[in-house]
Scaffold this motif. Sequence first.
Motif, PDB file in Angstrom:
ATOM      1  N   ASP A  13      42.720  42.493  42.431  1.00  0.00           N
ATOM      2  CA  ASP A  13      42.790  42.907  43.652  1.00  0.00           C
ATOM      3  C   ASP A  13      41.575  43.008  44.473  1.00  0.00           C
ATOM      4  O   ASP A  13      41.056  44.012  44.787  1.00  0.00           O
ATOM      5  CB  ASP A  13      43.698  43.997  43.685  1.00  0.00           C
ATOM      6  N   ASN A  14      40.919  41.631  44.962  1.00  0.00           N
ATOM      7  CA  ASN A  14      39.687  41.843  45.806  1.00  0.00           C
ATOM      8  C   ASN A  14      40.073  41.535  47.147  1.00  0.00           C
ATOM      9  O   ASN A  14      39.505  40.628  47.974  1.00  0.00           O
ATOM     10  CB  ASN A  14      38.598  40.660  45.110  1.00  0.00           C
ATOM     11  N   THR A  15      41.001  42.083  47.884  1.00  0.00           N
ATOM     12  CA  THR A  15      41.478  41.650  49.193  1.00  0.00           C
ATOM     13  C   THR A  15      40.676  42.612  49.985  1.00  0.00           C
ATOM     14  O   THR A  15      40.829  42.375  51.313  1.00  0.00           O
ATOM     15  CB  THR A  15      42.850  41.772  49.023  1.00  0.00           C
ATOM     16  N   LYS A  16      40.010  43.665  49.681  1.00  0.00           N
ATOM     17  CA  LYS A  16      39.384  44.686  50.477  1.00  0.00           C
ATOM     18  C   LYS A  16      37.887  44.568  50.340  1.00  0.00           C
ATOM     19  O   LYS A  16      37.493  44.442  49.321  1.00  0.00           O
ATOM     20  CB  LYS A  16      40.037  46.106  50.339  1.00  0.00           C
ATOM     21  N   PHE A  17      37.314  44.546  51.400  1.00  0.00           N
ATOM     22  CA  PHE A  17      35.756  44.790  51.395  1.00  0.00           C
ATOM     23  C   PHE A  17      35.384  46.221  51.326  1.00  0.00           C
ATOM     24  O   PHE A  17      35.154  46.677  52.331  1.00  0.00           O
ATOM     25  CB  PHE A  17      35.062  43.873  52.579  1.00  0.00           C
ATOM     26  N   ASP A  18      35.116  46.709  50.106  1.00  0.00           N
ATOM     27  CA  ASP A  18      35.297  48.171  49.943  1.00  0.00           C
ATOM     28  C   ASP A  18      34.248  48.439  48.879  1.00  0.00           C
ATOM     29  O   ASP A  18      33.826  47.743  47.899  1.00  0.00           O
ATOM     30  CB  ASP A  18      36.613  48.847  50.007  1.00  0.00           C
ATOM     31  N   LYS A  19      34.312  49.820  48.397  1.00  0.00           N
ATOM     32  CA  LYS A  19      33.439  50.226  47.425  1.00  0.00           C
ATOM     33  C   LYS A  19      34.028  49.864  45.975  1.00  0.00           C
ATOM     34  O   LYS A  19      33.235  49.622  45.254  1.00  0.00           O
ATOM     35  CB  LYS A  19      33.255  51.938  47.389  1.00  0.00           C
ATOM     36  N   ALA A  20      35.331  49.732  45.834  1.00  0.00           N
ATOM     37  CA  ALA A  20      35.856  49.211  44.408  1.00  0.00           C
ATOM     38  C   ALA A  20      35.204  47.609  44.370  1.00  0.00           C
ATOM     39  O   ALA A  20      34.852  47.511  43.191  1.00  0.00           O
ATOM     40  CB  ALA A  20      37.435  49.090  44.744  1.00  0.00           C
ATOM     41  N   LEU A  21      35.108  46.961  45.502  1.00  0.00           N
ATOM     42  CA  LEU A  21      34.659  45.627  45.393  1.00  0.00           C
ATOM     43  C   LEU A  21      33.115  45.595  44.716  1.00  0.00           C
ATOM     44  O   LEU A  21      32.649  44.993  43.671  1.00  0.00           O
ATOM     45  CB  LEU A  21      34.572  44.694  46.574  1.00  0.00           C
ATOM     46  N   PHE A  22      32.547  46.567  45.313  1.00  0.00           N
ATOM     47  CA  PHE A  22      30.766  46.575  45.110  1.00  0.00           C
ATOM     48  C   PHE A  22      30.806  47.301  43.403  1.00  0.00           C
ATOM     49  O   PHE A  22      29.892  46.879  42.711  1.00  0.00           O
ATOM     50  CB  PHE A  22      30.248  47.404  45.908  1.00  0.00           C
ATOM     51  N   ASP A  23      31.825  48.061  43.075  1.00  0.00           N
ATOM     52  CA  ASP A  23      31.593  48.807  41.968  1.00  0.00           C
ATOM     53  C   ASP A  23      31.785  47.706  40.716  1.00  0.00           C
ATOM     54  O   ASP A  23      31.238  47.714  39.923  1.00  0.00           O
ATOM     55  CB  ASP A  23      32.768  49.885  41.758  1.00  0.00           C
ATOM     56  N   ASP A  42      16.816  41.415  43.944  1.00  0.00           N
ATOM     57  CA  ASP A  42      18.142  42.212  44.060  1.00  0.00           C
ATOM     58  C   ASP A  42      18.257  42.289  45.659  1.00  0.00           C
ATOM     59  O   ASP A  42      17.568  43.088  46.189  1.00  0.00           O
ATOM     60  CB  ASP A  42      17.996  43.510  43.680  1.00  0.00           C
ATOM     61  N   LYS A  43      19.188  41.568  46.251  1.00  0.00           N
ATOM     62  CA  LYS A  43      19.484  41.703  47.635  1.00  0.00           C
ATOM     63  C   LYS A  43      20.606  42.851  48.053  1.00  0.00           C
ATOM     64  O   LYS A  43      20.799  43.094  49.038  1.00  0.00           O
ATOM     65  CB  LYS A  43      19.911  40.285  48.047  1.00  0.00           C
ATOM     66  N   GLY A  44      21.139  43.510  46.951  1.00  0.00           N
ATOM     67  CA  GLY A  44      21.922  44.457  47.207  1.00  0.00           C
ATOM     68  C   GLY A  44      23.296  44.014  47.934  1.00  0.00           C
ATOM     69  O   GLY A  44      23.783  42.706  47.342  1.00  0.00           O
ATOM     70  N   TYR A  45      24.149  44.560  48.524  1.00  0.00           N
ATOM     71  CA  TYR A  45      25.387  44.333  48.837  1.00  0.00           C
ATOM     72  C   TYR A  45      25.462  43.389  50.296  1.00  0.00           C
ATOM     73  O   TYR A  45      24.491  43.826  51.187  1.00  0.00           O
ATOM     74  CB  TYR A  45      26.514  45.607  49.094  1.00  0.00           C
ATOM     75  N   PRO A  46      26.341  42.656  50.330  1.00  0.00           N
ATOM     76  CA  PRO A  46      26.248  41.624  51.583  1.00  0.00           C
ATOM     77  C   PRO A  46      26.959  42.536  52.854  1.00  0.00           C
ATOM     78  O   PRO A  46      27.716  43.410  52.433  1.00  0.00           O
ATOM     79  CB  PRO A  46      27.301  40.516  51.313  1.00  0.00           C
ATOM     80  N   LYS A  47      26.934  42.294  53.889  1.00  0.00           N
ATOM     81  CA  LYS A  47      27.355  42.709  54.992  1.00  0.00           C
ATOM     82  C   LYS A  47      28.580  41.962  55.293  1.00  0.00           C
ATOM     83  O   LYS A  47      28.575  40.715  55.499  1.00  0.00           O
ATOM     84  CB  LYS A  47      26.518  42.554  56.261  1.00  0.00           C
ATOM     85  N   GLN A  48      29.887  42.766  55.626  1.00  0.00           N
ATOM     86  CA  GLN A  48      30.984  41.832  55.730  1.00  0.00           C
ATOM     87  C   GLN A  48      30.928  40.854  56.974  1.00  0.00           C
ATOM     88  O   GLN A  48      31.609  39.892  56.900  1.00  0.00           O
ATOM     89  CB  GLN A  48      32.311  42.934  55.927  1.00  0.00           C
ATOM     90  N   GLU A  49      30.336  41.274  57.968  1.00  0.00           N
ATOM     91  CA  GLU A  49      30.285  40.342  59.110  1.00  0.00           C
ATOM     92  C   GLU A  49      29.588  39.127  59.119  1.00  0.00           C
ATOM     93  O   GLU A  49      29.640  38.104  59.669  1.00  0.00           O
ATOM     94  CB  GLU A  49      29.780  41.050  60.536  1.00  0.00           C
ATOM     95  N   LYS A  50      28.598  39.205  57.969  1.00  0.00           N
ATOM     96  CA  LYS A  50      27.812  37.796  57.694  1.00  0.00           C
ATOM     97  C   LYS A  50      28.478  37.061  56.571  1.00  0.00           C
ATOM     98  O   LYS A  50      28.059  35.915  56.171  1.00  0.00           O
ATOM     99  CB  LYS A  50      26.483  38.508  57.097  1.00  0.00           C
ATOM    100  N   MET A  51      29.372  37.381  55.927  1.00  0.00           N
ATOM    101  CA  MET A  51      30.402  36.815  54.996  1.00  0.00           C
ATOM    102  C   MET A  51      30.814  35.526  55.736  1.00  0.00           C
ATOM    103  O   MET A  51      31.454  35.403  56.738  1.00  0.00           O
ATOM    104  CB  MET A  51      31.310  37.450  54.201  1.00  0.00           C
ATOM    105  N   GLN A  52      30.789  34.294  55.120  1.00  0.00           N
ATOM    106  CA  GLN A  52      31.442  33.112  55.590  1.00  0.00           C
ATOM    107  C   GLN A  52      32.344  32.427  54.538  1.00  0.00           C
ATOM    108  O   GLN A  52      31.989  32.669  53.415  1.00  0.00           O
ATOM    109  CB  GLN A  52      30.014  31.959  55.963  1.00  0.00           C
TER     110      GLN A  52
END
Length: 86
Positions: A13-23, A42-52
């Motif tokens: 269930d990867n429909t939410k851009f949230d902590k569980a996704l990053f975990d 290590d670029k860290g986590y992406p920003k949701q608004e920059k995802m394409q």
Amino acid sequence: MNEVDLIDTATIDNTKFDKALFDRLDLLKQYFTKTYGATKYDKGYPKQEKMQNRRAFNAYKWQVGRKEIFVGIALEETDRGDIYMY
């Protein structure tokens, strides 16, 4: 096998851009760090608004001899909503 472009994790269930996704992303990072050592970057986590759509954000990279391993998140926009894959 010389290359894997994307490990399809859409069944999770990867429909939410949230902590569980990053975990879950962190679990992959931990596995590859334990197996291959420290990341090359290590670029860290992406920003949701920059995802394409259909583009991956490569968060981590390992250099293993002449091969490279990238771990990141890709966005797939569907008519059912957004799905994020690792």
